[in-house]
Design a protein around this motif. Sequence first.
Motif, PDB file in Angstrom:
ATOM      1  N   PHE A 153      -7.363  -9.353  -1.122  1.00 21.69           N
ATOM      2  CA  PHE A 153      -7.725  -8.350  -0.131  1.00 21.69           C
ATOM      3  C   PHE A 153      -6.453  -7.788   0.512  1.00 21.69           C
ATOM      4  N   HIS A 154      -6.480  -6.498   0.792  1.00 25.97           N
ATOM      5  CA  HIS A 154      -5.322  -5.850   1.393  1.00 25.97           C
ATOM      6  C   HIS A 154      -5.784  -4.640   2.205  1.00 25.97           C
ATOM      7  N   GLY A 155      -4.919  -4.191   3.102  1.00 20.95           N
ATOM      8  CA  GLY A 155      -5.252  -3.048   3.936  1.00 20.95           C
ATOM      9  C   GLY A 155      -4.015  -2.556   4.668  1.00 20.95           C
ATOM     10  N   VAL A 156      -4.209  -1.601   5.559  1.00 23.81           N
ATOM     11  CA  VAL A 156      -3.117  -1.015   6.338  1.00 23.81           C
ATOM     12  C   VAL A 156      -3.554  -0.959   7.799  1.00 23.81           C
ATOM     13  N   LEU A 157      -2.723  -1.480   8.705  1.00 26.33           N
ATOM     14  CA  LEU A 157      -3.018  -1.402  10.132  1.00 26.33           C
ATOM     15  C   LEU A 157      -2.861   0.040  10.626  1.00 26.33           C
ATOM     16  N   PRO A 158      -3.455   0.378  11.778  1.00 28.09           N
ATOM     17  CA  PRO A 158      -3.355   1.757  12.289  1.00 28.09           C
ATOM     18  C   PRO A 158      -1.905   2.247  12.323  1.00 28.09           C
ATOM     19  N   LEU A 159      -1.706   3.436  11.771  1.00 26.29           N
ATOM     20  CA  LEU A 159      -0.361   4.007  11.700  1.00 26.29           C
ATOM     21  C   LEU A 159       0.108   4.407  13.095  1.00 26.29           C
ATOM     22  N   LYS A 160       1.336   4.021  13.429  1.00 28.20           N
ATOM     23  CA  LYS A 160       1.889   4.361  14.727  1.00 28.20           C
ATOM     24  C   LYS A 160       2.468   5.778  14.701  1.00 28.20           C
ATOM     25  N   PRO A 161       2.431   6.496  15.835  1.00 28.35           N
ATOM     26  CA  PRO A 161       3.013   7.847  15.885  1.00 28.35           C
ATOM     27  C   PRO A 161       4.509   7.808  15.594  1.00 28.35           C
ATOM     28  N   GLY A 162       4.985   8.892  15.032  1.00 25.09           N
ATOM     29  CA  GLY A 162       6.406   8.997  14.734  1.00 25.09           C
ATOM     30  C   GLY A 162       6.679  10.285  14.001  1.00 25.09           C
ATOM     31  N   SER A 163       7.916  10.488  13.632  1.00 25.30           N
ATOM     32  CA  SER A 163       8.298  11.674  12.874  1.00 25.30           C
ATOM     33  C   SER A 163       9.304  11.271  11.809  1.00 25.30           C
ATOM     34  N   HIS A 164       9.018  11.669  10.583  1.00 20.49           N
ATOM     35  CA  HIS A 164       9.921  11.384   9.474  1.00 20.49           C
ATOM     36  C   HIS A 164      10.619  12.685   9.078  1.00 20.49           C
ATOM     37  N   PRO A 165      11.918  12.631   8.753  1.00 19.83           N
ATOM     38  CA  PRO A 165      12.646  13.876   8.461  1.00 19.83           C
ATOM     39  C   PRO A 165      12.110  14.651   7.263  1.00 19.83           C
ATOM     40  N   LEU A 166      11.432  13.990   6.343  1.00 15.49           N
ATOM     41  CA  LEU A 166      10.915  14.686   5.166  1.00 15.49           C
ATOM     42  C   LEU A 166       9.409  14.940   5.222  1.00 15.49           C
ATOM     43  N   LEU A 167       8.675  14.049   5.875  1.00 11.28           N
ATOM     44  CA  LEU A 167       7.210  14.151   5.855  1.00 11.28           C
ATOM     45  C   LEU A 167       6.596  14.253   7.250  1.00 11.28           C
ATOM     46  N   SER A 168       7.427  14.518   8.249  1.00 11.70           N
ATOM     47  CA  SER A 168       6.961  14.733   9.626  1.00 11.70           C
ATOM     48  C   SER A 168       6.139  13.530  10.095  1.00 11.70           C
ATOM     49  N   GLY A 169       4.944  13.793  10.640  1.00  9.05           N
ATOM     50  CA  GLY A 169       4.140  12.722  11.214  1.00  9.05           C
ATOM     51  C   GLY A 169       3.121  12.160  10.260  1.00  9.05           C
ATOM     52  N   ARG A 170       3.545  11.893   9.035  1.00  9.32           N
ATOM     53  CA  ARG A 170       2.609  11.406   8.016  1.00  9.32           C
ATOM     54  C   ARG A 170       3.207  10.246   7.239  1.00  9.32           C
ATOM     55  N   ARG A 171       2.338   9.465   6.650  1.00 11.68           N
ATOM     56  CA  ARG A 171       2.722   8.504   5.619  1.00 11.68           C
ATOM     57  C   ARG A 171       1.947   8.869   4.366  1.00 11.68           C
ATOM     58  N   ILE A 172       2.662   9.011   3.261  1.00  9.59           N
ATOM     59  CA  ILE A 172       2.040   9.258   1.966  1.00  9.59           C
ATOM     60  C   ILE A 172       2.195   7.997   1.127  1.00  9.59           C
ATOM     61  N   ASN A 173       1.104   7.568   0.536  1.00  9.26           N
ATOM     62  CA  ASN A 173       1.130   6.379  -0.313  1.00  9.26           C
ATOM     63  C   ASN A 173       0.644   6.742  -1.712  1.00  9.26           C
ATOM     64  N   LEU A 174       1.466   6.438  -2.702  1.00  9.70           N
ATOM     65  CA  LEU A 174       1.090   6.634  -4.103  1.00  9.70           C
ATOM     66  C   LEU A 174       0.674   5.281  -4.662  1.00  9.70           C
ATOM     67  N   THR A 175      -0.559   5.169  -5.126  1.00  8.79           N
ATOM     68  CA  THR A 175      -1.041   3.915  -5.711  1.00  8.79           C
ATOM     69  C   THR A 175      -1.327   4.157  -7.182  1.00  8.79           C
ATOM     70  N   LEU A 176      -0.472   3.596  -8.024  1.00 10.81           N
ATOM     71  CA  LEU A 176      -0.560   3.839  -9.466  1.00 10.81           C
ATOM     72  C   LEU A 176      -1.255   2.657 -10.148  1.00 10.81           C
ATOM     73  N   ARG A 177      -2.216   3.008 -11.012  1.00 11.51           N
ATOM     74  CA  ARG A 177      -3.065   1.992 -11.629  1.00 11.51           C
ATOM     75  C   ARG A 177      -3.370   2.362 -13.073  1.00 11.51           C
ATOM     76  N   LYS A 178      -3.752   1.386 -13.841  1.00 13.79           N
ATOM     77  CA  LYS A 178      -4.354   1.593 -15.152  1.00 13.79           C
ATOM     78  C   LYS A 178      -5.853   1.471 -14.941  1.00 13.79           C
ATOM     79  N   ALA A 179      -6.531   2.608 -14.874  1.00 12.64           N
ATOM     80  CA  ALA A 179      -7.953   2.607 -14.497  1.00 12.64           C
ATOM     81  C   ALA A 179      -8.896   2.632 -15.703  1.00 12.64           C
ATOM     82  N   GLY A 180      -8.475   3.282 -16.774  1.00 13.28           N
ATOM     83  CA  GLY A 180      -9.349   3.438 -17.915  1.00 13.28           C
ATOM     84  C   GLY A 180      -9.188   2.361 -18.965  1.00 13.28           C
TER      85      GLY A 180
END
Length: 218
Positions: free
Chosen positions: A191-218
């Motif tokens: 089991f896994h998860g992500v706690l509530p994202l804290k406010p902030g600013s990133h120089p490339l993505l501003s106030g966001r977090r982007i997560n890429l989750t790569l899988r072998k699904a088929g």
Amino acid sequence: MMQTELDLFNPASPAEPQWIGKQAVVLPGFALAWVDVLLPELRQIIARAPFRHMLTPGGLNMAVGLTNCGALGWISDRRGYRYSPVDPLSQQPWPALPPAFIELAALAASAAGFADFRPDACLINCYKPGNRLSLHQDRDERDYSQPIVSVSLGLPAVFQFGGHARNESTRRIGLRHGDVMVWGGEDRLRFHGVLPLKPGSHPLLSGRRINLTLRKAG
């Protein structure tokens, strides 16, 4: 529920791989050298398949925005969770999985001890301050022998990594821009998860977090 914490936000933390299970590892900064390639590809994907807030089987809208690229995309609606070759918004195939995504995932998987990993799906999540992801297992793929590769971009987040039952204790793991997590084998269905994202600013993505989750699904 007792929790232990692995602090990767601390600059004094070593850059070596941080093993959090027998077959689960955090690779600090592993994707940093790829960011200049990943972000333009990401912008093209989002232009073709924008972020959306999908409906859960219970009828609630997910707080985290998501989209996909690859031969299969993860979707949710009242019928349940599953993979689909077609974007339900456009009724067109999802954007192709960029070669850079595939190569990065393969290298990270290899560093974690999983050779010859070739993903066919990438779930892309967009977190804004306050967004969280509750504890869950990734069980919609066909082959659990294949690992999961997760790439963090933008604002830092606290990842929860638990056991094989929801009520088992979890570790809190700080993830920063460019960090990559890989888990598979006996750790694949933790089991896994992500706690509530804290406010902030990133120089490339501003106030966001982007997560890429790569899988072998088929």
